[in-house]
Enzyme design. Sequence first.
Site, short mmCIF file in Angstrom:
data_model
loop_
_atom_site.label_atom_id
_atom_site.label_comp_id
_atom_site.label_asym_id
_atom_site.label_seq_id
_atom_site.Cartn_x
_atom_site.Cartn_y
_atom_site.Cartn_z
N PHE A 140 0.87 -1.18 0.00
CA PHE A 140 0.00 0.00 0.00
C PHE A 140 0.90 1.23 0.00
O PHE A 140 1.62 1.47 0.96
CB PHE A 140 -0.91 0.00 1.23
CG PHE A 140 -1.98 1.06 1.22
CD1 PHE A 140 -3.19 0.83 0.58
CD2 PHE A 140 -1.78 2.29 1.82
CE1 PHE A 140 -4.18 1.80 0.57
CE2 PHE A 140 -2.76 3.26 1.82
CZ PHE A 140 -3.98 3.02 1.19
N LEU A 142 1.27 4.84 0.38
CA LEU A 142 0.73 6.11 0.86
C LEU A 142 1.85 7.12 1.12
O LEU A 142 1.84 8.23 0.60
CB LEU A 142 -0.07 5.88 2.15
CG LEU A 142 -0.48 7.14 2.93
CD1 LEU A 142 -1.46 7.96 2.12
CD2 LEU A 142 -1.08 6.77 4.29
N THR A 143 2.83 6.74 1.95
CA THR A 143 3.89 7.65 2.36
C THR A 143 4.75 8.06 1.18
O THR A 143 5.06 7.27 0.30
CB THR A 143 4.77 6.99 3.43
OG1 THR A 143 3.93 6.59 4.52
CG2 THR A 143 5.83 7.94 3.94
N PRO A 145 8.26 10.85 0.06
CA PRO A 145 9.44 11.50 0.66
C PRO A 145 9.09 12.77 1.43
O PRO A 145 9.77 13.10 2.41
CB PRO A 145 10.32 11.82 -0.56
CG PRO A 145 9.97 10.73 -1.55
CD PRO A 145 8.50 10.50 -1.36
N GLY A 148 3.76 12.17 4.77
CA GLY A 148 3.47 10.97 5.53
C GLY A 148 2.09 11.08 6.13
O GLY A 148 1.07 10.87 5.46
N GLN A 362 18.89 -3.22 29.73
CA GLN A 362 19.57 -2.83 30.96
C GLN A 362 19.72 -4.02 31.91
O GLN A 362 20.77 -4.20 32.54
CB GLN A 362 18.78 -1.71 31.65
CG GLN A 362 19.53 -1.01 32.78
CD GLN A 362 20.65 -0.13 32.25
OE1 GLN A 362 20.71 0.18 31.08
NE2 GLN A 362 21.56 0.26 33.14
N GLU A 389 2.45 3.85 10.84
CA GLU A 389 0.99 3.94 10.99
C GLU A 389 0.57 5.15 11.82
O GLU A 389 -0.45 5.13 12.52
CB GLU A 389 0.42 2.65 11.61
CG GLU A 389 0.73 1.39 10.84
CD GLU A 389 -0.15 1.21 9.62
OE1 GLU A 389 -1.03 2.04 9.38
OE2 GLU A 389 0.07 0.22 8.90
N SER A 392 3.60 8.76 17.42
CA SER A 392 2.98 8.96 18.74
C SER A 392 2.34 10.35 18.82
O SER A 392 1.28 10.52 19.45
CB SER A 392 4.02 8.80 19.85
OG SER A 392 4.43 7.45 19.96
N GLU A 393 2.97 11.32 18.19
CA GLU A 393 2.40 12.67 18.21
C GLU A 393 1.07 12.73 17.48
O GLU A 393 0.11 13.39 17.93
CB GLU A 393 3.40 13.65 17.58
CG GLU A 393 4.67 13.90 18.39
CD GLU A 393 5.66 12.74 18.34
OE1 GLU A 393 6.52 12.67 19.22
OE2 GLU A 393 5.55 11.90 17.40
#
Length: 407
Positions: A140, A142-143, A145, A148, A362, A389, A392-393
Site C-alpha cells: 500500500f 501512501l507515504t 518523501p 506521511g 539494561q 501507521e 505517537s504525536e
Amino acid sequence: MLDLDGRVKVKHDGPVFELSQDHEDFRRVVRDFAEQEIAPHVAAWDRDAHFPTELVPQMGELGLFGLNAPEEFGGAGLEEGGFSYLCLAIEELGRIDQSIGITLSAGVGLGINPILSFGTQEQKERFLPDLVAGRALAGFGLTEPEAGSDAGATKTRARLEDGEWVLHGAKAFITNSGTDLTSVVTVTARTGESDGKAEISAIMVPTGTEGFVVEPPYRKLGWHISDTHGLTFEAARVPEGNLLGERGQGFKQFLKTLDDGRIAISALAVGCAQRMLEEATDYSKTRIAFGRPIGVNQGISFQVADLAVMVEAARVLTYKAAWLNDEREAGRRSVAEVKQAAAIAKLYSTEAAVTATRIATQVFGGNGFMEEYPVARFFRDAKILEIGEGTSEVQRMVIARGLGLPS
C-alpha cells in the site's frame, strides 16, 4: 448495582470484550508455528537482511492471511471476530520476530483489506485468492518523501489518458513492495482538484507495470528481515478499471485502513513487550552476580514488575480495540469509537514496547548490547513502532480531537 449483601454485581447488555478459548487455542497454534519454523532461523535472516519468501506460503497454509477474508476467496469465512484472531497471530509472530509480524500485518491490513473493502468483484477475484493463500503479497503506497501523516501533501499524480491512468511520482518506506511474491501495490495519487482541495484516489498498480520502478531496499536500523522499498512511477500506465473504490475517495479509504493498521501495530508491540518480559524475567533468575541471582535486587525486580504491568495494560488496550473493530464490522459500534480506541492502544503499546526493550537491555547489562542475545534485535526493531501507521504525536492529536478538544 448492589445486591442485598452489598456485593457489586455487573450486568452485561450485549457482547462483552473477552478472548475466548477458541482464541487461546488459535494462539497456541501460531506460537508453535513461530517457535518451530521461525525462531531457529531468525538470527541469520536478520544478520543477512534476508526476506524468507518460502515462509509466506507456509503462513498462508496456516490460514493467517485469510482470517478476515470470506470463503469464496479462500479465507476463513469468520462471520465475526476475524480481526481479533489476526491481532493474535501478529502478536505471536512478533514475539519471535518483529519483521515477520509486520510482514503479516502489512500483508493483510495494507495489502488485502483495501481490496477486500473497496474493490470490485473483478478486482477481488483477480487478486485475493493468491493473496489469501500466501502465494502473493500486496503493498500500500501512501507515504512519500515529503508526505506521511500529512496525506494532503501527496505529490504523486495520476491523469486519465485514453482509458488509462498515467502515474508520476514517488512513494517511500513501502512494506512488501519488492518481494518475488509481490503482485500489486495500491497507490494514493492526486487525480484532480475539488473545491480547491486535492482529489486523492487509490489506484492499483500491478508488479511489472512499465514505468513502475522498485528502488533498492533500504538499509534500516531495525526490521532487517522486512521487505521495504521506495517506489517511483515514471509515466506508469494502468487501465482505468484499476481505480480502487470511487474516484476522490482515497483519503477516506486510507483513514479506514489506518484505523485497522494502528490496532495491528499495537498487537505487534504487545508481542515485543511480552518477549522482553520473558527474557528479562528468565535472565534475572539465572544471572549470578555477587553470589546470587540479580533478580533478588530491587533495582532489577522492580523494573521487571513494571514491565509486567505495561504488558498487561498494553494487551488489554489492544484487544479491546480489536474487539471494538469487530463490533463495528457487525454494525454495533461507531467508527469514532474504534478510531479513539485504536489511537489509545497504538500510543500506549508502542511506547511501552520501546520502554520494554530498554529495560530488558539494561537487565542484560553488557550482554544486552551483543547481537548474540535477542534483546539487541528487539531493541533495534522497537523504535519504528512509535513511528509507523502514525507517530505517537499523531496519536495524541487523534485522541485529543476525540475528546472534543479544539484542533
